[in-house]
Design a protein around this motif. Structure first.
Motif, PDB file in Angstrom:
ATOM      1  N   ASP A   7     102.694  25.118  62.871  1.00  0.00           N
ATOM      2  CA  ASP A   7     102.620  23.995  63.795  1.00  0.00           C
ATOM      3  C   ASP A   7     101.202  23.462  63.953  1.00  0.00           C
ATOM      4  O   ASP A   7     101.014  22.295  64.258  1.00  0.00           O
ATOM      5  N   LEU A   8     100.218  24.307  63.770  1.00  0.00           N
ATOM      6  CA  LEU A   8      98.853  23.909  64.055  1.00  0.00           C
ATOM      7  C   LEU A   8      97.955  23.798  62.827  1.00  0.00           C
ATOM      8  O   LEU A   8      96.892  23.209  62.904  1.00  0.00           O
ATOM      9  N   ALA A   9      98.344  24.386  61.711  1.00  0.00           N
ATOM     10  CA  ALA A   9      97.468  24.421  60.541  1.00  0.00           C
ATOM     11  C   ALA A   9      97.361  23.049  59.889  1.00  0.00           C
ATOM     12  O   ALA A   9      98.335  22.339  59.716  1.00  0.00           O
ATOM     13  N   VAL A  10      96.132  22.707  59.515  1.00  0.00           N
ATOM     14  CA  VAL A  10      95.834  21.450  58.848  1.00  0.00           C
ATOM     15  C   VAL A  10      95.303  21.765  57.465  1.00  0.00           C
ATOM     16  O   VAL A  10      94.446  22.640  57.313  1.00  0.00           O
ATOM     17  N   ALA A  26      88.984  18.682  62.350  1.00  0.00           N
ATOM     18  CA  ALA A  26      90.203  19.450  62.614  1.00  0.00           C
ATOM     19  C   ALA A  26      89.860  20.850  63.115  1.00  0.00           C
ATOM     20  O   ALA A  26      90.445  21.326  64.087  1.00  0.00           O
ATOM     21  N   HIS A  31      92.109  23.638  65.291  1.00  0.00           N
ATOM     22  CA  HIS A  31      93.162  23.876  64.311  1.00  0.00           C
ATOM     23  C   HIS A  31      92.686  24.765  63.164  1.00  0.00           C
ATOM     24  O   HIS A  31      91.609  24.514  62.610  1.00  0.00           O
ATOM     25  N   THR A  33      92.193  25.404  59.593  1.00  0.00           N
ATOM     26  CA  THR A  33      92.045  24.335  58.615  1.00  0.00           C
ATOM     27  C   THR A  33      91.780  24.890  57.228  1.00  0.00           C
ATOM     28  O   THR A  33      90.879  25.703  57.039  1.00  0.00           O
ATOM     29  N   ARG A  74      87.846  29.104  61.863  1.00  0.00           N
ATOM     30  CA  ARG A  74      89.092  28.355  61.659  1.00  0.00           C
ATOM     31  C   ARG A  74      89.118  27.606  60.332  1.00  0.00           C
ATOM     32  O   ARG A  74      90.136  27.018  59.970  1.00  0.00           O
TER      33      ARG A  74
END
Length: 113
Positions: A7-10, A26, A31, A33, A74
């Motif tokens: 849901d949150l990974a870019v 990001a 997020h 990333t 991240r």
């Protein structure tokens, strides 16, 4: 990096100026990333450039070291398209060549939900 939340990974594809900037924003937004580039070592170099930018901000007092460390924690270079599988959002920032983009999206279609 720990297992990424879908849901949150870019995922950012392309580590030129625009892709690197998008990946940094990001990660700064909290997020997990992933940064991918077809050129060997380009994603790793982009992460080093982001680290250097964050270090300058820390030195100027515009960012805490803890915040900079969090951003870097991240941010992860990805060696293959398959590594982008956990991404809930993919941002494409590759060369403006329609054939390149078509090949990229064909590959992504098999990997990313």
């Amino acid at each position: 990096m720990a297992a990424l939340s879908t849901d949150l990974a870019v995922a950012v594809i392309g580590s030129g100026t625009m892709g690197t900037g998008i990946a940094q924003v990001a990660a700064q937004a909290g997020h997990p990333t992933l940064l991918y580039d077809m050129r060997d070592g380009a994603a790793e170099a982009a992460v080093r450039a982001i680290a250097a930018d964050l270090a300058k901000r820390v030195a100027r007092g515009r960012l805490s070291q803890a915040a900079a460390d969090g951003v870097l924690a991240r941010l992860q270079p990805a060696a293959t398209l398959d590594a982008l599988a956990p991404a809930g959002l993919v941002v494409e920032a590759v060369v403006e060549d329609l054939a390149v983009k078509h090949r990229l999206f064909q590959g992504l279609e098999a990997v990313v939900a």
